[in-house]
Design a protein around this motif. Structure first.
Motif, PDB file in Angstrom:
ATOM      1  N   PRO A   1       8.502  -1.023   6.549  1.00 29.46           N
ATOM      2  CA  PRO A   1       9.439   0.008   6.996  1.00 29.46           C
ATOM      3  C   PRO A   1       9.320   1.330   6.246  1.00 29.46           C
ATOM      4  O   PRO A   1      10.144   2.191   6.421  1.00 29.46           O
ATOM      5  N   PHE A   2       8.284   1.464   5.460  1.00 32.95           N
ATOM      6  CA  PHE A   2       8.248   2.666   4.608  1.00 32.95           C
ATOM      7  C   PHE A   2       7.390   3.775   5.187  1.00 32.95           C
ATOM      8  O   PHE A   2       7.541   4.910   4.852  1.00 32.95           O
ATOM      9  N   PHE A   3       6.514   3.369   6.101  1.00 33.47           N
ATOM     10  CA  PHE A   3       5.626   4.391   6.644  1.00 33.47           C
ATOM     11  C   PHE A   3       6.154   4.906   7.958  1.00 33.47           C
ATOM     12  O   PHE A   3       5.646   4.643   9.012  1.00 33.47           O
ATOM     13  N   VAL A   4       7.208   5.622   7.828  1.00 32.40           N
ATOM     14  CA  VAL A   4       7.893   6.126   9.014  1.00 32.40           C
ATOM     15  C   VAL A   4       7.718   7.635   9.039  1.00 32.40           C
ATOM     16  O   VAL A   4       7.939   8.305   8.033  1.00 32.40           O
ATOM     17  N   ALA A   5       7.270   8.145  10.199  1.00 29.76           N
ATOM     18  CA  ALA A   5       7.168   9.596  10.308  1.00 29.76           C
ATOM     19  C   ALA A   5       8.562  10.163  10.146  1.00 29.76           C
ATOM     20  O   ALA A   5       9.497   9.612  10.737  1.00 29.76           O
ATOM     21  N   PRO A   6       8.717  11.218   9.345  1.00 25.57           N
ATOM     22  CA  PRO A   6      10.068  11.731   9.103  1.00 25.57           C
ATOM     23  C   PRO A   6      10.793  12.029  10.415  1.00 25.57           C
ATOM     24  O   PRO A   6      10.243  12.670  11.292  1.00 25.57           O
ATOM     25  N   GLY A   7      11.979  11.488  10.549  1.00 21.67           N
ATOM     26  CA  GLY A   7      12.810  11.762  11.736  1.00 21.67           C
ATOM     27  C   GLY A   7      12.502  10.860  12.916  1.00 21.67           C
ATOM     28  O   GLY A   7      13.188  10.892  13.924  1.00 21.67           O
ATOM     29  N   VAL A   8      11.466  10.036  12.847  1.00 20.34           N
ATOM     30  CA  VAL A   8      11.164   9.144  13.987  1.00 20.34           C
ATOM     31  C   VAL A   8      11.321   7.706  13.508  1.00 20.34           C
ATOM     32  O   VAL A   8      10.382   7.059  13.072  1.00 20.34           O
ATOM     33  N   ASP A   9      12.537   7.246  13.599  1.00 22.21           N
ATOM     34  CA  ASP A   9      12.870   5.959  13.009  1.00 22.21           C
ATOM     35  C   ASP A   9      12.186   4.794  13.715  1.00 22.21           C
ATOM     36  O   ASP A   9      11.801   3.819  13.093  1.00 22.21           O
ATOM     37  N   THR A  10      12.041   4.925  15.025  1.00 24.41           N
ATOM     38  CA  THR A  10      11.500   3.778  15.777  1.00 24.41           C
ATOM     39  C   THR A  10       9.988   3.652  15.619  1.00 24.41           C
ATOM     40  O   THR A  10       9.413   2.642  15.993  1.00 24.41           O
ATOM     41  N   GLU A  11       9.361   4.659  15.066  1.00 25.60           N
ATOM     42  CA  GLU A  11       7.904   4.659  14.896  1.00 25.60           C
ATOM     43  C   GLU A  11       7.404   3.398  14.191  1.00 25.60           C
ATOM     44  O   GLU A  11       6.414   2.804  14.575  1.00 25.60           O
ATOM     45  N   ARG A  12       8.144   2.987  13.187  1.00 24.44           N
ATOM     46  CA  ARG A  12       7.692   1.854  12.366  1.00 24.44           C
ATOM     47  C   ARG A  12       7.635   0.543  13.153  1.00 24.44           C
ATOM     48  O   ARG A  12       6.971  -0.391  12.774  1.00 24.44           O
ATOM     49  N   MET A  13       8.369   0.493  14.222  1.00 25.04           N
ATOM     50  CA  MET A  13       8.383  -0.724  15.034  1.00 25.04           C
ATOM     51  C   MET A  13       7.010  -0.991  15.631  1.00 25.04           C
ATOM     52  O   MET A  13       6.698  -2.078  16.047  1.00 25.04           O
ATOM     53  N   ARG A  14       6.236   0.055  15.761  1.00 29.45           N
ATOM     54  CA  ARG A  14       4.976  -0.097  16.495  1.00 29.45           C
ATOM     55  C   ARG A  14       3.764   0.008  15.582  1.00 29.45           C
ATOM     56  O   ARG A  14       2.704   0.412  15.995  1.00 29.45           O
ATOM     57  N   GLN A  15       3.964  -0.333  14.303  1.00 30.35           N
ATOM     58  CA  GLN A  15       2.827  -0.331  13.383  1.00 30.35           C
ATOM     59  C   GLN A  15       2.332  -1.755  13.160  1.00 30.35           C
ATOM     60  O   GLN A  15       3.113  -2.691  13.108  1.00 30.35           O
ATOM     61  N   GLN A  16       1.023  -1.837  13.017  1.00 32.97           N
ATOM     62  CA  GLN A  16       0.459  -3.149  12.729  1.00 32.97           C
ATOM     63  C   GLN A  16      -0.303  -3.038  11.389  1.00 32.97           C
ATOM     64  O   GLN A  16      -0.964  -2.019  11.151  1.00 32.97           O
ATOM     65  N   ILE A  17      -0.146  -4.058  10.551  1.00 37.51           N
ATOM     66  CA  ILE A  17      -0.720  -3.935   9.203  1.00 37.51           C
ATOM     67  C   ILE A  17      -1.754  -5.038   8.962  1.00 37.51           C
ATOM     68  O   ILE A  17      -1.494  -6.223   9.243  1.00 37.51           O
ATOM     69  N   HIS A  18      -2.921  -4.623   8.478  1.00 40.92           N
ATOM     70  CA  HIS A  18      -3.957  -5.578   8.088  1.00 40.92           C
ATOM     71  C   HIS A  18      -4.050  -5.547   6.556  1.00 40.92           C
ATOM     72  O   HIS A  18      -4.149  -4.467   5.976  1.00 40.92           O
ATOM     73  N   VAL A  19      -3.978  -6.721   5.956  1.00 44.17           N
ATOM     74  CA  VAL A  19      -4.139  -6.790   4.498  1.00 44.17           C
ATOM     75  C   VAL A  19      -5.456  -7.530   4.232  1.00 44.17           C
ATOM     76  O   VAL A  19      -5.594  -8.702   4.585  1.00 44.17           O
ATOM     77  N   ILE A  20      -6.445  -6.820   3.676  1.00 41.80           N
ATOM     78  CA  ILE A  20      -7.799  -7.394   3.542  1.00 41.80           C
ATOM     79  C   ILE A  20      -8.160  -7.479   2.052  1.00 41.80           C
ATOM     80  O   ILE A  20      -8.108  -6.470   1.335  1.00 41.80           O
ATOM     81  N   PRO A  21      -8.502  -8.688   1.581  1.00 46.81           N
ATOM     82  CA  PRO A  21      -8.851  -8.831   0.165  1.00 46.81           C
ATOM     83  C   PRO A  21     -10.165  -8.124  -0.175  1.00 46.81           C
ATOM     84  O   PRO A  21     -11.058  -8.065   0.674  1.00 46.81           O
ATOM     85  N   LEU A  22     -10.272  -7.567  -1.386  1.00 49.23           N
ATOM     86  CA  LEU A  22     -11.534  -6.975  -1.837  1.00 49.23           C
ATOM     87  C   LEU A  22     -12.303  -8.031  -2.635  1.00 49.23           C
ATOM     88  O   LEU A  22     -11.700  -8.970  -3.165  1.00 49.23           O
ATOM     89  N   ALA A  23     -13.590  -7.883  -2.685  1.00 48.52           N
ATOM     90  CA  ALA A  23     -14.456  -8.913  -3.290  1.00 48.52           C
ATOM     91  C   ALA A  23     -14.081  -9.172  -4.752  1.00 48.52           C
ATOM     92  O   ALA A  23     -13.694  -8.251  -5.477  1.00 48.52           O
ATOM     93  N   GLY A  24     -14.152 -10.445  -5.129  1.00 41.75           N
ATOM     94  CA  GLY A  24     -13.953 -10.842  -6.529  1.00 41.75           C
ATOM     95  C   GLY A  24     -12.536 -10.668  -7.024  1.00 41.75           C
ATOM     96  O   GLY A  24     -12.316 -10.486  -8.217  1.00 41.75           O
ATOM     97  N   GLY A  25     -11.563 -10.682  -6.112  1.00 41.70           N
ATOM     98  CA  GLY A  25     -10.151 -10.577  -6.513  1.00 41.70           C
ATOM     99  C   GLY A  25      -9.839  -9.233  -7.151  1.00 41.70           C
ATOM    100  O   GLY A  25      -8.899  -9.106  -7.939  1.00 41.70           O
ATOM    101  N   SER A  26     -10.649  -8.175  -6.788  1.00 41.65           N
ATOM    102  CA  SER A  26     -10.462  -6.877  -7.433  1.00 41.65           C
ATOM    103  C   SER A  26      -9.334  -6.068  -6.799  1.00 41.65           C
ATOM    104  O   SER A  26      -9.102  -4.938  -7.181  1.00 41.65           O
ATOM    105  N   GLY A  27      -8.681  -6.647  -5.805  1.00 42.75           N
ATOM    106  CA  GLY A  27      -7.565  -5.929  -5.185  1.00 42.75           C
ATOM    107  C   GLY A  27      -7.541  -6.179  -3.680  1.00 42.75           C
ATOM    108  O   GLY A  27      -8.118  -7.166  -3.201  1.00 42.75           O
ATOM    109  N   CYS A  28      -6.882  -5.275  -2.956  1.00 41.23           N
ATOM    110  CA  CYS A  28      -6.877  -5.434  -1.490  1.00 41.23           C
ATOM    111  C   CYS A  28      -6.765  -4.082  -0.801  1.00 41.23           C
ATOM    112  O   CYS A  28      -6.357  -3.097  -1.409  1.00 41.23           O
ATOM    113  N   LEU A  29      -7.189  -4.117   0.461  1.00 40.92           N
ATOM    114  CA  LEU A  29      -7.118  -2.900   1.284  1.00 40.92           C
ATOM    115  C   LEU A  29      -5.998  -3.111   2.316  1.00 40.92           C
ATOM    116  O   LEU A  29      -5.977  -4.138   3.000  1.00 40.92           O
TER     117      LEU A  29
END
Ligand SMILES: Nc1ncnc2c1ncn2[C@@H]1O[C@H](COP(=O)(O)OP(=O)(O)OP(=O)(O)O)[C@@H](O)[C@H]1O
Ligand SMILES: [Mg+2]
Length: 389
Positions: free
Chosen positions: A99-127
């Motif tokens: 819910p944090f990536f909302v265009a200012p003033g467009v509250d419903t925008e966040r409803m239509r976001q899709q998030i991919h969480v992808i691990p980086l090699a060797g446990g060095s983090g994620c994208l």
């Protein structure tokens, strides 16, 4: 909106120059290190979070957004960094995934976001990739609107078609009614004209006939024996006889006495004989019993159709042979006249003709029957009338 675990070996190794180009993408890109601190914060994320890259870099997500604690999203990030599991977080109406990536003033925008969480090699983090599904949503809703409009116009078209169909049926009904009225009227006109012809024929017979006979008797009684008188008397008698003949011919044309006195079968037979003799036709005739009771109006119709068909054959067919038959079937009389002549001309020429054929047609229709005029085999013309009886 549960994280959907994928296979652990799909972990990405992201080179620094790749990270640089990810920053410029029109999707949100955040790269977190193994300690969950931000190492990439691209422009999309800047504009959708209101937090500048310089502020975000080196800070942990929880510091930037205390709300993510205990969220599915944080669970997915831990899964990627510690377990090597990628996740896809789909949006739902009641629980926005991030819910944090909302265009200012467009509250419903966040409803239509899709998030991919992808691990980086060797446990060095994620994208973390945030895809704005808004454009697709807009496309879909535009398509839905078009679909509704299309369905509405199809419905309208259907209604118009039904209306047209209704009008067509109404018009057909009107045409049927008018045709029936016209047929009845034509029948009445014909009956009236036949009635007048018959009356005129009777008057010719009674009045003129009686007068001529009286004159003839008087002339024969003239006694003067002078040569000139005898000659004049002879001439007068010849003229009177000729006048009587003419009167008879006119009477017969108007109303054949045979028809009234002996019925239609005899009258048609006589008519056929006469025409065959004049035109040198071989004639085959097949008529029912002379006693057959045929109503007067129907007799006149049959006689007039024969008269016109034979007249036409004499005028146009150049035939050598004619067949005429009148048969009584189940509740119907069938009259057929066939010549072996040249046949009817092409439709256009025939239309330029007179009133004979249309007259036959009207007479037959007025009695509730049908008339067909077509070709005979191997050549010639066939006139076929069927009249209820
Ligand atoms: N038996 C036939 N053989 C060949 N042609 C025919 C025959 N009967 C009719 N026709 C053609 O059909 C046309 C129309 O015939 P219809 O009887 O209606 O008119 P008509 O005989 O020319 O004139 P009317 O009958 O009014 O004196 C004729 O002009 C002729 O060309
Ligand atoms: Mg004719």
């Amino acid at each position: 909106m549960f994280p959907m675990p994928l296979a652990p070996d799909t972990a990405l190794a992201v080179a620094p120059d790749v990270l640089g180009s990810l920053a410029a993408m029109s999707v949100g890109v955040i790269v977190l290190g193994h300690d969950l601190r931000v190492s990439v914060w691209n422009r999309w994320v800047e504009s959708h979070s209101g937090i500048a890259e310089s502020e975000a870099l080196g800070r942990s997500l929880e510091t930037l957004f205390p709300e993510v604690r205990d969220s599915y999203f944080l669970g997915a990030v831990h899964g990627a960094v510690n377990g090597g599991y990628p996740s896809v977080l789909a949006p739902s109406l009641h629980a926005p995934v991030f819910p944090f990536f909302v265009a200012p003033g467009v509250d419903t925008e966040r409803m239509r976001q899709q998030i991919h969480v992808i691990p980086l090699a060797g446990g060095s983090g994620c994208l973390v990739q945030i895809i704005d599904a808004n454009a697709a949503w807009h496309r879909e809703s535009t398509l839905k609107r078009k679909h509704v409009l299309l369905e509405e116009s199809l419905e309208l078209q259907e209604r118009l078609l039904q209306q047209l169909e209704g009008n067509k049926t109404e018009l057909q009904q009107q045409v049927r009614e008018r045709t029936a009225q016209l047929e009845e009227l034509a029948g009445q006109v014909q009956d009236l004209s036949e009635h007048e012809r018959a009356q005129l024929a009777r008057e010719l017979h009674d009045e003129l006939g009686a007068l001529m006979t009286a004159i003839r008797i008087d002339v024969t009684r003239l006694t003067s024996q002078s040569e000139a008188s005898i000659e004049r008397r002879e001439r007068a008698l010849k003229n009177i006889d000729q006048a009587i003949q003419i009167k008879r011919r006119i009477m017969e044309g108007m109303r054949p006495t045979l028809l009234d006195n002996f019925g239609v079968v005899v009258a048609i037979r006589e008519l056929a004989r006469e025409k065959a003799a004049v035109n040198s036709w071989r004639f085959h005739i097949d008529l029912p019993d002379e006693e057959m009771p045929i109503p007067e109006q129907l007799s006149i119709t049959l006689y007039r159709v024969c008269q016109e068909a034979l007249t036409n054959a004499a005028k146009y067919a150049e035939a050598t042979e004619l067949r005429l038959s009148l048969r009584a079937g189940k509740g119907v009389l069938v009259l057929e006249i066939i010549d072996n002549g040249v046949g009817m001309p092409a439709a256009r020429d025939a239309r330029q003709g007179g009133h004979g054929i249309s007259g036959m047609q009207h007479r037959v229709l007025a009695r509730g029957g049908t008339l067909e005029i077509g070709s005979a085999e191997p050549h010639g013309t066939r006139v076929l009338a069927r009249i209820p009886f």
